[in-house]
Design a protein around this motif. Structure first.
Motif, PDB file in Angstrom:
ATOM      1  N   UNK A 135      36.912  45.055  24.754  1.00  0.00           N
ATOM      2  CA  UNK A 135      36.257  43.740  24.796  1.00  0.00           C
ATOM      3  C   UNK A 135      36.211  43.153  26.201  1.00  0.00           C
ATOM      4  N   UNK A 136      37.200  43.476  27.024  1.00  0.00           N
ATOM      5  CA  UNK A 136      37.290  42.894  28.361  1.00  0.00           C
ATOM      6  C   UNK A 136      37.342  43.996  29.408  1.00  0.00           C
ATOM      7  N   UNK A 137      36.602  43.811  30.508  1.00  0.00           N
ATOM      8  CA  UNK A 137      36.645  44.785  31.591  1.00  0.00           C
ATOM      9  C   UNK A 137      37.871  44.521  32.475  1.00  0.00           C
ATOM     10  N   UNK A 138      38.055  45.371  33.481  1.00  0.00           N
ATOM     11  CA  UNK A 138      39.255  45.284  34.319  1.00  0.00           C
ATOM     12  C   UNK A 138      39.347  43.942  35.037  1.00  0.00           C
ATOM     13  N   UNK A 139      38.197  43.435  35.520  1.00  0.00           N
ATOM     14  CA  UNK A 139      38.199  42.158  36.226  1.00  0.00           C
ATOM     15  C   UNK A 139      38.631  41.026  35.299  1.00  0.00           C
ATOM     16  N   UNK A 140      38.092  41.008  34.091  1.00  0.00           N
ATOM     17  CA  UNK A 140      38.453  39.966  33.130  1.00  0.00           C
ATOM     18  C   UNK A 140      39.927  40.067  32.739  1.00  0.00           C
ATOM     19  N   UNK A 143      41.935  38.648  35.557  1.00  0.00           N
ATOM     20  CA  UNK A 143      41.892  37.192  35.539  1.00  0.00           C
ATOM     21  C   UNK A 143      42.872  36.642  34.498  1.00  0.00           C
ATOM     22  N   UNK A 144      42.924  37.290  33.335  1.00  0.00           N
ATOM     23  CA  UNK A 144      43.854  36.875  32.279  1.00  0.00           C
ATOM     24  C   UNK A 144      45.299  37.019  32.741  1.00  0.00           C
ATOM     25  N   UNK A 145      45.613  38.157  33.372  1.00  0.00           N
ATOM     26  CA  UNK A 145      46.970  38.381  33.877  1.00  0.00           C
ATOM     27  C   UNK A 145      47.319  37.340  34.932  1.00  0.00           C
TER      28      UNK A 145
END
Length: 203
Positions: A135-140, A143-145
């Motif tokens: 659902x989320x790419x590495x960049x997203x 950002x979450x981390x």
């Protein structure tokens, strides 16, 4: 920026930095000020390690034992909702966790501060759900981390200033804020369940 803010608010709700302050004050009242700072630093560090573990390995573990992320999302949402209800209607976070006191400074940093006060079950679930690989790419995910670690920095700052904050808001203020966070968390939990059901039946 919008994704960072959303993740930050999510983690702020499930970790509840303000509600952790009275817990910290209660379990460290017998320690000197220098030891209290070390406990705060250790507790935050342990929490970061635990949550990063769930970010990296949480989805892999679920896949290995054959649990779909949509099922985990539904279960996680239900757990988050029940956890939120205890914050709203049951004992507030400070009242519930202040009873868990350990004598060793390291033990105190791990329990009840790192677990279950900072790296709460809700925070662990959020770490998995907000970094889902499909659902989320590495960049997203990054950002979450970053948002998660930012909340932990806020926790550390609050713990360092614990005595002053507690004098300012008091036990009643901490209890009120914990219940407001519970209401926000309940809304997030319902959204998680609905999204999980939608994803499950779309498969």
């Amino acid at each position: 920026m919008e994704n960072f803010l959303a993740a930050f608010i999510f983690f702020f709700a499930v970790i509840d930095p303000i509600g952790t302050v009275p817990v910290f004050i209660a379990v460290t009242r017998s320690f000197e000020e220098s030891i209290k700072r070390k406990i705060a630093l250790k507790a935050t560090l342990f929490s970061a390690i635990i949550l990063l573990f769930f970010v990296v390995a949480g989805e892999f573990i679920l896949t290995a034992i054959g649990i779909s992320l949509s099922a985990f999302q539904i279960a996680g949402g239900i757990v988050l909702f029940l956890f939120a209800l205890t914050m709203i209607f049951g004992e507030s976070k400070p009242e519930e966790e202040c009873a868990m006191v350990e004598t060793s400074s390291t033990d105190t940093a791990i329990f009840p501060l790192a677990i279950p006060s900072i790296a709460s079950p809700g925070a662990m679930l959020a770490a998995v759900l907000l970094t889902e690989n499909s659902k989320y790419n590495f960049l997203e995910q990054s950002i979450t981390v970053a948002a998660m670690l930012s909340v932990l920095v806020v926790v550390l700052v609050f713990l360092f200033a614990g005595s002053a904050i507690h004098r300012l808001i008091g036990d009643s203020g901490a209890s009120l804020i914990s219940r407001v966070m519970g209401l926000i968390l309940a809304s997030i939990a319902v959204s998680s369940v609905l999204e999980g059901v939608k994803t499950y039946f779309a498969l």
